[in-house]
Design an enzyme around this catalytic site. Structure first.
Site, short mmCIF file in Angstrom:
data_model
loop_
_atom_site.label_atom_id
_atom_site.label_comp_id
_atom_site.label_asym_id
_atom_site.label_seq_id
_atom_site.Cartn_x
_atom_site.Cartn_y
_atom_site.Cartn_z
CG ASP A 1 -2.05 0.93 1.20
OD1 ASP A 1 -2.24 1.57 0.15
OD2 ASP A 1 -2.75 1.05 2.22
CD GLU B 1 -0.42 5.67 -3.71
OE1 GLU B 1 -1.26 4.75 -3.81
OE2 GLU B 1 0.18 5.94 -2.66
CG ASP C 1 -24.50 -15.03 -77.13
OD1 ASP C 1 -24.72 -15.66 -76.09
OD2 ASP C 1 -25.39 -14.42 -77.75
CD GLU D 1 -24.74 -20.45 -72.70
OE1 GLU D 1 -24.63 -19.27 -72.37
OE2 GLU D 1 -24.91 -20.84 -73.88
CG ASP E 1 -30.63 -13.76 -74.62
OD1 ASP E 1 -29.85 -12.79 -74.68
OD2 ASP E 1 -30.45 -14.82 -75.24
#
Length: 1615
Positions: free
Chosen positions: A298, A301, A1177, A1180, A1284
């Site tokens: 204690d 400080e 185009d 796919e 489309d």
């Protein structure tokens, strides 16, 4: 302990005397010198304060990953804190600090920025961990120190202490530790005891130890100079003097004298090694005299009752510095030592705040000497960063009042951040007498202080609980809550272990926690049953009726992301799971508390709790399940006393996880055997929705597993509270167990065992599944048993991943598809690629199966440092599953430990639980909302020539999704599989993948923000292509232009109308023959050689020559659909195909020779017809016949109609519908033969790169490729249009969803056919679509053959004018759009950005799909409904300016009705951003030449930032070749400045600065604007300031200031 208090009269006299003395001294100095008073100093340098000018919004305290930054005097050595950890900082940073730190030169300043691509601190725990690595992680206190403690300053003698002990024992108060304050000392001298009043003190510790209690003493740093009683020498002082152990005066020799409790004192200099040695020796000697268990230090400080010293302090710059901080008394040496006192570390001026820290370090060495291997405890009053590594702390000498009970909570939370988790306040207050109500409430909350001690001061009434009477309400209340504390001590102890090992905080504010899916807490079962009866909690409307302190288990809380928690300081948490809401006001019986958005359990519904001596009692678990029936937790256990048990491994560590009825108690470390042979006897599971059918326990041992069934007599279930209790268990601590409870399955927990049509009970049971009809739509009637799937046979863990062998559980029959035999043994490999990415791959190790040949960019070396990984991976054994947990929140983001995992030759299925219902992605198909509906929806994925339609698989395949977690974190998952597949969502929430081939190869990125998910995903698959600048212009196209004259007329009309318009793309009216050369090069897809060496013939667009098509005939007769890249071959006989179409062959773009052939064909075509970009185009690939000409596919028919057929469009026809036969053969670049069945979905992907390469090589410019079919990484080479579509209103908002999804997929250059491809467009719809389409990245008006024209000049002048106006806005903002494209190309950022990417903490944005952003700053809110003249749009929580008026809209975080006349689209600019712009022209060629303007939209803090990228617009690899300009703009404090980040721009492309628009410039007139160029020249600029709109328009055009140079614009309100 308290400080001496002066009376009121004394204080008054002292103050008056001080003021008079100061005034007199000042007058004397002025009279003698004739000069102002000058303070002497040890230096003659003049102090000149210089403050860096850093915007408030940019002041950030942080410790950058790259290292620490330090500012010091290079010419003179100054004091630096000698911290034990700071010197060990790595001086070789892992990354350049410039990544996060910027420096300004005039005035000097440092700007620290958080960058998304650096490490992200996901929570305050992450921040704490980083800080604690710097200062030292907290100590694990001894287990006993977590017990309740009693202390008092003012025990007159030892008998009074014992009376306190006995009366609290008598009431059976849980109570571990007794203190004595300085009362025990002789005349308050350290290392002595009062042999009159505390004569039996040497035996006191044994007295306590008999009952399992501990004793703690106090020591102060001040050492008396006086003799002991009887004029005996005070040995401690004498020995210290001999060793020069004291702090000295400024001469460095004379010990500084002060006054503390024992009178005149000296002060040990703990920074001196001789003092440390003295302190250790004195403590060791005294410990042999007075046995005790721990030490309380204690007054350190350091405290002094004199101001500075008994002599006062000299007048110098240390005692009276030029600047004194706003401290108590505003005197540096008030109540402490003179600042010029000397210590080994330096002047007390520099080390004053380190006094307590140095005392802690010295005391730690003393404790180690005395207690050796025992851990013990230290408690210090003064602290500094780093003390938590050794010591705890209490919050000082508080007072018994309601304010201080409140203040204790933020105090504890702050010390949690400071790295001192062993913290608490003096319960019931130190000063003043405490009322019964206040002390009762304080005991309730204090029972949950980590350091729980009742302590008060001399001269006040005793306030230990029993002092209020053995039958008092306070005693009963205290016992009740202390029993809860003691029950949960294993949980608290584990939190300290986590703090010690990972830096997590123990006590938390609710803002300090991110999330943790659920809680599993270890506890100890206690023998007594003396619970205090509690009323039921009322938690409605976020209030709870709690006469005493409520304790709630929390589940799934999002905290730091919930701003409502940021100011909460009257509630706190233990760790992540226990919420404490105390009563902190007098006379209160109802507490109003904030209840976060989560599932909560009131602790009072658990078992009854009691007594204190609990380390010997059986263990137990509380499992608090969340909404997903999950929970997680840990347990750390050792002997509770020994030092370094973590380092030595002398401990037990458990990880607990509960998922869907399975509690796994996994021992991760077993290095300690508890002497009490502890067992887990009681397990309480909260949130069990229904009584268990059965419960089993499996002991996981080294010699095998042993399972027993828990007798029903040991199972209890509380129907009202949904709690299951397991009693009388005997699960040995240190062993691994799995506890499973079977419930009557919730319907949402069912996983579909028969996804095909026409399921019935017989078919279901033939698969070994359960048949149970349901009245709820979508719920599967046939579902898997709990353990259906695979079991783990071997696991190998390494630092870079996990390898697992799993075997099919043959308890059940085959998966029920005889044509797809099950594969019994599967290999699983989990790889930790980086801190934010992992991969888990599952395949047949005994056979060569197809794997996707798409290359991905994974790090060259894995992330082997577990501490850096954002995730944790666990493997569940039965059924096998992988669990991926986000470490920062505990959220399981992937959990496949559910039934149904199937791996057969042509059918693979895996399911996973999801952390929330917020899932985005999967494509390509038309989705009605951006966020998926999880109410039993299945989406097929197989590339097909199919226009957009609900649940119709379209052109591309993207098996990638982004998931949001309830904590607002985000993650992404890619399944790298190219076979036909589907995904099913169910409201569990869960997701099921089914695919018809290949392997399972998952990649997961962990964000944690949505934008970072995309950045990490595109780092894996490839960043989006940077399109040519001209391709960002508006485009027109039509399938059905009669000839080039029609195209020329259109161009003339558009130009006359002043409508911006860039490329005109003809559809497929021109084609070129290339078949013969391709056949010679063997580039076309053929049948496998064992069947035929022939080309697989199909039919697409090419018509037979010299044939006129009769378009009145049926479509099937014409065989007409779409376009490229089929190549026709004229044959003589027409008998085997329809009358107009020629045979076609498809190139195999996987082959290297095909790419060479394709390049040559593109080159030849370019030589005849110049073009700038290519539109590919029909890839796919699409065919007008199914499979092949004639319709008969050769080879295995199962490839055309596999045993499981995903729910695709025309699934009844087979996979070859409108495409090639699946048995067609292709050849990979390495020569490996593959079936089209496996690579069909990659055809468009394989087509894109050769096309992009050919375009660049042939044209010599960047151009653009637009492709219809895509797969992950297609965006590296091509853009995409959404197919489309129909000319219908719903397609407007669905196009926004499509673009946002393709942003997730890494394809930035996207858009839909404006006004629709099929069917005739309607006027209002087409105009609204033109407005919306003006903000598509790929902005093209396109429609189909047979429909009337729909281009802007095809309607009327009003339509043309509205189109011109909105396209002018687009062209104005093209520099901003181009910069976004650059950031997408280099960082992977999104261009079209969902609102949730910028405002993910706002859950409202998670459902928004009718608004979108360009980057972070442009909000687009289009009109999407017929007849709409106003739009309800959400305005996120930021400052927003109306683009059209420049005014702040003044609305945040709410819906706003926005007027939207027919010629208007709502656009808003976000405050804090700077957008580059240019005056629009009819084409980008001319608009690019205009000066560059800026829109500076100021934030609330009057700041803004922006970026500008510029190159020649069409050069190849300009970024990679560094041939570009990159400039940043910053606005703050009425300044706009530029900084050139990179300049490799060709002089021909340089721009000058034009008009700057500053929005939010204020309502005070701007009277002067100047521009400072890079040479320092200052130029006046013309400006206009509108005080109503607060727009400041600055014209810099006349100054011809180049954008690639540095400049600053300043505006002022006065000259």
């Amino acid at each position: 302990m308290g400080k001496r208090r002066f009376s009121g009269l004394e204080v008054t006299l002292i103050v008056m005397f001080t003021l008079m003395s100061v005034a007199a001294l000042a007058l004397i100095v002025l009279f003698v010198t004739g000069e102002p008073g000058i303070i002497k100093d040890e230096t003659t340098e003049v102090f000149v304060p210089q403050c860096p000018s850093i915007s408030l919004a940019e002041r950030v305290d942080c410790f950058p990953d790259a290292g620490a930054s330090k500012i010091y005097d290079a010419h003179r050595k100054r004091f630096e804190v000698p911290h034990e950890h700071i010197s060990s900082l790595n001086s070789d940073p892992s990354s350049p600090i410039i990544n996060t730190l910027e420096m300004t030169d005039n005035p000097f300043g440092l700007i620290v920025r958080r960058k998304e691509n650096n490490k992200v601190l996901n929570s305050i725990n992450d921040m704490s961990n980083s800080v604690f690595q710097l200062i030292g992680r907290p100590v694990i206190p001894p287990y006993w120190s977590l017990g309740f403690q009693i202390s008092r300053w003012g025990y007159g003698n030892l008998s009074e202490v014992k009376q306190t002990v006995e009366r609290n024992r008598a009431v059976a108060l849980p109570y571990d530790i007794q203190y004595t304050d300085i009362d025990y000392m002789e005349d308050k001298k350290d290392f002595t005891y009062d042999k009159l009043n505390f004569n039996e003190l040497p035996q006191f510790a044994d007295y306590l130890h008999e009952k399992g209690q501990k004793y703690i003493i106090i020591l102060d740093p001040a050492i008396a100079t006086s003799k002991r009683v009887g004029n005996a020498p005070y040995g401690s002082y004498d020995r210290g003097t001999e060793k020069n152990a004291w702090v000295t005066e400024s001469d460095g020799t004379t010990p500084l004298l002060g006054e503390v409790w024992p009178g005149e004192t000296v002060f040990p200099d703990y920074t001196s090694q001789s003092c440390i040695d003295w302190w250790i020796d004195e403590y060791e000697q005294f410990s042999r005299e007075i046995k005790h268990d721990a030490l309380w230090i204690d007054m350190n400080e350091v405290s002094n009752f004199k101001k500075g010293s008994n002599k006062g302090c000299d007048d110098n710059n240390l005692n009276y510095p030029p600047y004194t901080p706003k401290i108590l008394d505003e005197v540096m040496f008030s109540k402490t030592l003179c600042m010029d006192a000397k210590q080994a570390w330096g002047n007390h001026y520099d080390v004053h705040s380190l006094y307590g820290y140095s005392m802690v370090l010295a005391t730690e060495k003393a404790l180690q000497r005395v207690f050796a291997g025992n851990r013990t405890l230290m408690l210090t009053r003064s602290s500094f960063p780093g003390v938590g590594k050794y010591s705890g702390h209490w919050l000082g000498d508080n007072a018994a009042n309601w304010n201080d009970i409140k203040w204790a909570i933020p105090g504890m939370l702050e010390f949690g951040l400071f790295g001192v988790p062993y913290i608490g306040a003096d319960i019931c207050g130190f000063f003043d007498d405490c009322s019964e109500e206040l002390c009762r409430r304080w005991m309730q909350v204090g029972a949950f202080y980590p350091f729980s001690r009742n302590h008060n001061a001399e001269g006040y009434k005793p306030q230990d609980p029993a002092a209020f009477g053995p039958n008092s309400l306070l005693v009963e209340s205290s016992k009740h809550y202390l029993r809860i504390r003691y029950t949960l001590l294993p949980y608290l102890y584990t939190l300290f272990y986590k703090a010690h090992t990972t830096g997590e905080t123990v006590q938390n504010s609710r803002a300090g926690i991110a999330s943790h899916n659920a809680a599993i807490a270890s506890l100890l079962t206690l023998p007594n049953k003396h619970n205090l009866k509690q009323p039921q909690s009322d938690k409605q409307n976020s209030s709870i009726h709690l006469p005493l302190t409520p304790v709630d288990w929390r589940v799934g809380i999002r905290f730091y992301s919930d701003s409502a928690t940021w100011t909460v300081d009257r509630q706190f948490l233990w760790g992540k799971h226990l919420l404490i809401t105390p009563v902190l006001d007098p006379g209160v019986e109802k507490v109003y508390a904030y209840i976060p958005d989560a599932t909560w359990y009131d602790y009072e519904t658990m078992e009854r709790l009691a007594d204190r001596r609990n380390r010997r009692n059986p263990m137990g678990l509380i499992v608090a399940l969340d909404d997903n029936n999950q929970a997680a937790g840990e347990l750390f256990w050792d002997d509770g006393d020994s030092r370094e048990t973590v380092k030595t491994g002398n401990h037990v560590h458990y990880e607990f996880s509960a998922v869907n009825g399975m509690l796994k108690m996994q021992v991760t470390h077993s290095g300690y055997k508890d002497p009490n042979n502890l067992k887990f006897e009681n397990i309480t599971v909260l949130g069990v929705p229904q009584p268990p059918i059965s419960v089993s326990e499996t002991h996981i041992g080294t010699n095998g597993n042993f399972t027993t069934t828990v007798p029903s007599t040991n199972i209890q279930y509380d129907e009202a509270k949904k709690v299951m209790f397991l009693h009388g268990r005997s699960l040995t601590l240190g062993e691994t167990y799995v506890v499973q409870w079977e419930l009557d399955p919730k319907e949402t927990q069912r996983f579909d065992c028969y996804p095909e049509e026409n399921a019935d009970e017989a078919k279901c049971k033939a698969r070994g599944c359960i048949w149970e009809p349901s009245t709820n739509a979508g719920v599967p009637w046939c579902f898997y048993p709990r353990d259906y799937g695979y079991t783990v046979t071997e696991v190998k863990n390494t630092s870079s991943g996990i390898t697992v062998d799993i075997t099919r559980n043959k308890k059940y029959r085959s998966s029920g598809r005889p044509d797809s035999p099950d594969i019994d043994k599967i290999r699983v490999e989990i790889r930790y690629h980086s801190s934010n990415m992992l991969q888990f791959k599952m395949w047949d190790p005994a056979a060569d199966r197809y794997e996707v040949p798409v290359p991905l960019s994974v790090p060259a070396a894995p992330e082997t440092d577990e501490g850096k990984r954002l995730y944790k991976v666990e493997v569940t054994p039965n059924p096998f599953g992988i669990q991926v947990t986000r470490k920062s929140t505990g959220t399981k983001i992937w959990d496949s430990s559910v039934p149904g995992f199937t791996f057969s030759d042509m059918f693979i299925q895996v399911s996973t639980l999801l952390p929330s219902e917020f899932v985005y992605g999967f494509g390509e198909t038309e989705h009605p909302t951006y966020k998926h509906d999880l109410n039993y929806h299945t989406w097929g994925m197989f590339a097909k020539d199919q226009p957009p339609g609900y649940k119709m698989n379209c052109y591309g395949v993207h098996p990638f999704y982004m998931g949001l977690e309830t904590t607002a974190d985000a993650h992404g998952v890619l399944l790298l599989n190219s076979n036909a597949m589907d995904v099913t969502f169910q409201p569990t929430p869960a997701l099921t993948y089914r695919t018809v081939g290949g392997i399972l190869d998952f990649y997961m990125v962990l964000g944690p923000t949505p934008e970072m998910v995309v950045q990490e995903y595109t780092a894996l698959i490839g960043r989006p292509v940077l399109p040519a600048y001209w391709s960002l212009g508006f485009q027109l196209c039509r399938y059905g232009y009669a000839n080039d004259t029609e195209i020329a007329d259109l161009y003339r009309d558009m130009k006359a109308a002043g409508i911006p318009y860039d490329p005109a793309i003809s559809g497929n009216e021109s084609h070129y023959p290339a078949f013969e050369r391709g056949k010679a090069e063997d580039v076309f897809i053929k049948w496998p050689k064992n069947i035929s060496d022939e080309i697989v013939w199909l039919q697409v667009w090419p018509d037979l020559p010299n044939v006129t098509v009769d378009e009145s005939l049926d479509w099937e007769i014409q065989v007409e659909v779409v376009k490229f890249p089929a190549f026709h071959f004229l044959i003589i006989s027409l008998s085997h195909f329809q009358i107009y179409r020629a045979y076609t062959a498809f190139p195999d773009f996987f082959r290297n020779r095909t790419a060479a052939w394709w390049h040559q064909e593109v080159q030849d075509f370019y030589n005849n017809l110049k073009f700038d970009g290519l539109w590919i185009d029909m890839n796919e690939p699409a065919s007008f016949v199914h499979g092949t000409v004639g319709g008969k596919c050769h080879g295995n028919p199962l490839l055309e109609n596999p045993p499981y057929m995903p729910p695709l469009e025309s699934q009844h026809v087979g996979l070859n519908h409108k495409t090639l036969c699946m048995n067609s053969e292709q050849e990979l670049t390495d020569g490996k033969k593959v079936r089209h069945y496996d690579v069909h979905n990659l055809y468009g992907w394989s087509h894109a790169k050769p096309t992009y390469d050919a375009l660049l090589n042939v044209t010599g410019k960047r151009g653009i490729v637009v492709t219809r079919s895509t797969y992950p990484s297609s965006g590296k080479w091509a853009g995409h249009w959404l197919g489309d579509n129909n000319a219908s209103w719903d397609q407007l908002y669905k196009s926004i969803i499509g673009m946002m999804e393709f942003s997730l997929f890494g394809i930035s250059y996207t858009g839909a056919d404006i006004c629709g491809f099929f069917n005739a467009a309607e006027y209002e719809m087409c105009l609204r679509w033109m407005q919306l389409g003006s903000f598509y990245p790929y902005s093209r008006n396109h429609n189909g053959k047979g429909n009337k024209r729909q281009d802007p000049v095809a309607w009327n002048s009003t339509f043309a004018e509205a189109s011109r106006d909105v396209l002018n806005i687009r062209y104005t903002l093209l520099p901003y759009l181009y910069t976004l494209m650059f950031e997408a190309h280099t960082k992977g950022s999104t261009v079209v950005r969902p609102l949730l990417h910028e405002f993910v903490n706002d859950k409202t944005t998670w459902d928004i799909y009718k608004q979108f952003l360009w980057g972070p700053a442009l909000l687009i809110t289009p009109a999407l409904d017929q007849g709409a003249r106003s739009v309800d749009g959400y305005v996120p929580n930021a400052r927003w300016y109306d683009f059209h008026t420049a005014k702040d809209v003044g609305v945040r975080g709410k819906m706003l009705s926005m007027p939207t006349p027919l010629d208007h689209i709502n656009l808003h600019i976000r405050g804090g951003y700077i957008l580059p712009w240019q005056k629009p022209q009819n084409t980008t060629y001319y608009s690019r030449r205009n000066p560059l303007g800026l829109i500076v939209a100021l934030s609330d803090s009057q700041t803004a930032q922006g970026l500008f990228f510029w190159d020649d617009g069409e050069g190849i690899d300009t970024v990679e070749r560094q041939q570009y300009l990159l400039t940043s703009f910053t606005a703050e404090k009425n300044n706009l400045s530029s900084e050139v980040l990179h300049n490799g721009l060709n002089p021909a492309d340089q721009l000058t600065l034009g008009v700057v628009k500053v929005w939010g410039a204020g309502s005070v007139q701007i009277v002067q604007v100047t521009l400072t160029d890079e040479t320092g020249g200052v130029h006046l600029l013309t400006s206009q300031h509108n005080l109503i709109t607060q727009e400041l328009i600055i014209d810099a055009t006349p100054r011809s200031v180049r954008v690639d140079k540095r400049w600053t614009i300043t505006w002022n309100n006065s000259i």
